[in-house]
Design a protein around this motif. Sequence first.
Motif, PDB file in Angstrom:
ATOM      1  N   SER A 265      12.110  -2.777  18.088  1.00  0.00           N
ATOM      2  CA  SER A 265      11.059  -2.862  16.539  1.00  0.00           C
ATOM      3  C   SER A 265      11.644  -3.703  16.058  1.00  0.00           C
ATOM      4  O   SER A 265      12.028  -4.308  15.691  1.00  0.00           O
ATOM      5  N   VAL A 266       9.826  -3.702  15.627  1.00  0.00           N
ATOM      6  CA  VAL A 266       9.746  -5.318  14.936  1.00  0.00           C
ATOM      7  C   VAL A 266       8.823  -5.189  13.187  1.00  0.00           C
ATOM      8  O   VAL A 266       8.724  -3.959  13.308  1.00  0.00           O
ATOM      9  N   ALA A 267       9.016  -6.141  12.406  1.00  0.00           N
ATOM     10  CA  ALA A 267       7.521  -6.163  11.413  1.00  0.00           C
ATOM     11  C   ALA A 267       6.685  -6.208  11.629  1.00  0.00           C
ATOM     12  O   ALA A 267       6.146  -6.847  12.420  1.00  0.00           O
ATOM     13  N   TRP A 268       6.189  -4.859  11.015  1.00  0.00           N
ATOM     14  CA  TRP A 268       4.126  -4.473  11.526  1.00  0.00           C
ATOM     15  C   TRP A 268       3.583  -4.678  10.279  1.00  0.00           C
ATOM     16  O   TRP A 268       4.383  -4.222   9.638  1.00  0.00           O
ATOM     17  N   ASP A 269       2.255  -5.113  11.103  1.00  0.00           N
ATOM     18  CA  ASP A 269       1.321  -5.135   9.710  1.00  0.00           C
ATOM     19  C   ASP A 269       1.330  -3.479   9.050  1.00  0.00           C
ATOM     20  O   ASP A 269       0.806  -2.475   9.553  1.00  0.00           O
ATOM     21  N   ALA A 270       1.811  -3.073   7.859  1.00  0.00           N
ATOM     22  CA  ALA A 270       1.701  -2.073   7.615  1.00  0.00           C
ATOM     23  C   ALA A 270       0.645  -1.422   6.449  1.00  0.00           C
ATOM     24  O   ALA A 270       0.239   0.126   6.925  1.00  0.00           O
ATOM     25  N   GLY A 271      -0.552  -2.867   6.008  1.00  0.00           N
ATOM     26  CA  GLY A 271      -1.560  -2.151   5.931  1.00  0.00           C
ATOM     27  C   GLY A 271      -2.886  -2.125   7.308  1.00  0.00           C
ATOM     28  O   GLY A 271      -3.701  -2.247   5.577  1.00  0.00           O
ATOM     29  N   PHE A 272      -2.494  -2.448   7.521  1.00  0.00           N
ATOM     30  CA  PHE A 272      -3.905  -2.765   8.868  1.00  0.00           C
ATOM     31  C   PHE A 272      -4.150  -0.987   9.063  1.00  0.00           C
ATOM     32  O   PHE A 272      -3.324  -0.528   9.996  1.00  0.00           O
ATOM     33  N   ALA A 273      -5.951  -1.214   9.417  1.00  0.00           N
ATOM     34  CA  ALA A 273      -6.487   0.039   9.055  1.00  0.00           C
ATOM     35  C   ALA A 273      -5.407   0.672  11.068  1.00  0.00           C
ATOM     36  O   ALA A 273      -5.235   1.983  10.957  1.00  0.00           O
ATOM     37  N   VAL A 352      -5.882  -9.646   7.718  1.00  0.00           N
ATOM     38  CA  VAL A 352      -4.275  -9.407   7.594  1.00  0.00           C
ATOM     39  C   VAL A 352      -4.062  -8.808   6.254  1.00  0.00           C
ATOM     40  O   VAL A 352      -5.016  -8.731   5.410  1.00  0.00           O
ATOM     41  N   SER A 353      -2.988  -8.045   6.028  1.00  0.00           N
ATOM     42  CA  SER A 353      -2.666  -7.323   5.115  1.00  0.00           C
ATOM     43  C   SER A 353      -1.729  -7.974   3.653  1.00  0.00           C
ATOM     44  O   SER A 353      -0.975  -9.239   4.763  1.00  0.00           O
ATOM     45  N   VAL A 354      -2.229  -8.583   2.886  1.00  0.00           N
ATOM     46  CA  VAL A 354      -1.650  -9.212   1.917  1.00  0.00           C
ATOM     47  C   VAL A 354      -2.115  -8.887   0.411  1.00  0.00           C
ATOM     48  O   VAL A 354      -3.332  -9.269   0.593  1.00  0.00           O
ATOM     49  N   MET A 355      -1.064  -9.754  -0.283  1.00  0.00           N
ATOM     50  CA  MET A 355      -1.147  -9.586  -2.102  1.00  0.00           C
ATOM     51  C   MET A 355      -0.989 -10.793  -2.311  1.00  0.00           C
ATOM     52  O   MET A 355       0.095 -11.453  -1.853  1.00  0.00           O
ATOM     53  N   ARG A 356      -1.623 -11.580  -2.870  1.00  0.00           N
ATOM     54  CA  ARG A 356      -1.568 -13.481  -3.630  1.00  0.00           C
ATOM     55  C   ARG A 356      -1.684 -12.934  -5.325  1.00  0.00           C
ATOM     56  O   ARG A 356      -3.290 -12.031  -5.660  1.00  0.00           O
ATOM     57  N   GLU A 357      -1.194 -13.602  -5.754  1.00  0.00           N
ATOM     58  CA  GLU A 357      -0.887 -13.469  -6.981  1.00  0.00           C
ATOM     59  C   GLU A 357      -0.606 -14.721  -7.686  1.00  0.00           C
ATOM     60  O   GLU A 357       0.357 -14.893  -6.822  1.00  0.00           O
ATOM     61  N   ASP A 358      -0.798 -15.212  -9.369  1.00  0.00           N
ATOM     62  CA  ASP A 358      -0.171 -16.404  -9.926  1.00  0.00           C
ATOM     63  C   ASP A 358       1.205 -16.259 -10.403  1.00  0.00           C
ATOM     64  O   ASP A 358       2.297 -17.444 -10.286  1.00  0.00           O
ATOM     65  N   PHE A 422       3.416 -10.076   2.226  1.00  0.00           N
ATOM     66  CA  PHE A 422       2.960  -8.643   3.078  1.00  0.00           C
ATOM     67  C   PHE A 422       2.800  -7.653   3.600  1.00  0.00           C
ATOM     68  O   PHE A 422       4.810  -7.726   3.919  1.00  0.00           O
ATOM     69  N   PRO A 423       2.569  -6.631   3.496  1.00  0.00           N
ATOM     70  CA  PRO A 423       2.809  -5.496   3.508  1.00  0.00           C
ATOM     71  C   PRO A 423       3.578  -4.945   5.139  1.00  0.00           C
ATOM     72  O   PRO A 423       2.416  -5.586   6.316  1.00  0.00           O
ATOM     73  N   VAL A 424       4.908  -4.828   5.985  1.00  0.00           N
ATOM     74  CA  VAL A 424       5.536  -4.629   6.699  1.00  0.00           C
ATOM     75  C   VAL A 424       6.055  -3.026   7.336  1.00  0.00           C
ATOM     76  O   VAL A 424       6.109  -2.709   6.484  1.00  0.00           O
ATOM     77  N   THR A 425       6.093  -2.315   8.478  1.00  0.00           N
ATOM     78  CA  THR A 425       6.459  -1.109   8.964  1.00  0.00           C
ATOM     79  C   THR A 425       7.019  -1.692   9.562  1.00  0.00           C
ATOM     80  O   THR A 425       7.090  -2.820  10.356  1.00  0.00           O
ATOM     81  N   CYS A 426       7.730  -0.692  10.635  1.00  0.00           N
ATOM     82  CA  CYS A 426       8.297  -0.497  12.353  1.00  0.00           C
ATOM     83  C   CYS A 426       7.333   0.035  13.358  1.00  0.00           C
ATOM     84  O   CYS A 426       6.722   0.341  13.273  1.00  0.00           O
ATOM     85  N   GLY A 427       7.160  -1.350  13.871  1.00  0.00           N
ATOM     86  CA  GLY A 427       6.307  -0.953  15.242  1.00  0.00           C
ATOM     87  C   GLY A 427       7.802  -0.987  15.824  1.00  0.00           C
ATOM     88  O   GLY A 427       8.225  -2.123  16.446  1.00  0.00           O
ATOM     89  N   VAL A 428       7.511  -0.101  16.910  1.00  0.00           N
ATOM     90  CA  VAL A 428       8.015  -0.090  18.216  1.00  0.00           C
ATOM     91  C   VAL A 428       7.628  -0.543  19.613  1.00  0.00           C
ATOM     92  O   VAL A 428       6.037  -0.014  19.668  1.00  0.00           O
ATOM     93  N   THR A 429       8.902  -1.360  19.957  1.00  0.00           N
ATOM     94  CA  THR A 429       7.663  -2.212  21.101  1.00  0.00           C
ATOM     95  C   THR A 429       8.365  -1.740  22.671  1.00  0.00           C
ATOM     96  O   THR A 429       7.530  -1.170  23.148  1.00  0.00           O
TER      97      THR A 429
END
Length: 489
Positions: A265-273, A352-358, A422-429
Amino acid sequence: MMDKMVDVLVVGGGNAGFTAALAAAERGRSVVLLEKAVRDLAGGNSYYTAGATRIPHGGLADITDFIEPDERHSATEVPPYIAEDYLADLEKVSEGRNDPELSRVLVEESHGTLRWLQRQGLKYRLMYERQAYSRPDGSFLFWGGLHIGNVGGGKGLMEDHREAAARAGVAVRYGHAGTGLIIDGGRVVGAGYRTDTGESGEVRAQSVILASGGFEANPEMRRRYLGEGWQNAKVRGTPGNTGEMILAALDAGAAKGGDWSTCHSVAWDAGFAENESNFELTNQLTRGGYPLGIVANRNGERFIDEGADFRNYTYARYGQDILNQPGSVAFQIFDATTRPMLRAEEYDMPGVSVMREDSLPALAARAGIDPVVLERTVGDYNSRIDATKPFDPNIKDGRASGVEPRKSNWALALDTPPFYAFPVTCGVTFTFGGLKTDTYGRVLNSAGNPVPGLLACGEALGGLFSGNYPGGSGLAAGAVFGRRAGSVA
């Protein structure tokens, strides 16, 4: 061929299944391969991979003759990766729970098996974009023992397999899901199937090879065997690996093999629909750049050593750590210095799910992270970096941050805006538990005797991995034990 006895029936159309079919066909056997998915969605988990395949070798000169030419080869260093290193890596990441005989066969035969597959028409190359960083002088140094992959990744791998199977005369039937095994006099003599249009039937065969994957796409089985919460994990690969044929084999007297309580199981994009079984983006939803930054949970706290080892040796276990965090989500955090080093195929993919701030407080507020704790976490991390060690992503550089948990390598201060999360969740392989077999894939019963007529390979074969695995060893194992099963079926 669906209406008469065939020599070999293969259930499952991924890398292992097609390799088994090719090996059987090469011996003059009549072969039918049943694939659950329809043609346009086929390929098993193999289709969703990057195609990386781990083999031992003696360096670039030892592999140049069977990989695709590349003008960069002359400026490339590929360190030897010998059999002893491979065996040590298998034992290290599984904490000694890997089957020693299966491991030995994998290591001894993976190089030769890839050469054999290349002669069948599969194409391989050096994986520059995944396994090497360009050095200041423009040269490349490969790292982590994983150097070779399929041209076109998993998609190219399975297209090459289909073409090779057609040349070999393998009868591939798409949209045919295995529904159970046919037993006659204690021997497996075939399997039932159901088509995507609702028809049912059976194929009789002298040997049946199960290459139908694990049970990672079955939420109820994940919960039962992996534990509470695993039903919430996202499925990275095919939705077809739901475990029916493994259960059918157990009903036929097969013994369980390997570790049924852990998985890849890996780090997986948590916000992609559409972040489950995405047939178009496949592996691009993985987020493997964490060794270059830090990973924090919603409380703003780190919880892993992002630099414990090369990504190849840690990425398959960190999904579980993320699953155990609040909300089963975490955030990979980078700054303007580290962000450009991230792999484009993953971090610049469409949507890609990402937040960008200064600023870090603004980033935390946007991501839903505790801003006070995150700022303290990053400050402590930055202040305790051993700056006497030069940063070098091509080696384990020992540039550590002495925080808790420690970051053992590749610690760069996160202090240059803008900042990224970059928000990530659990991706099971795939699941590590499967059927107990001998080294040729013959399925064994609880007494250690073969179940007549039944073999297994790929993710249906248990015993190689536990808790973790060295990147690229899954496709290598599918090829090695698929070939072995096809050679005796």
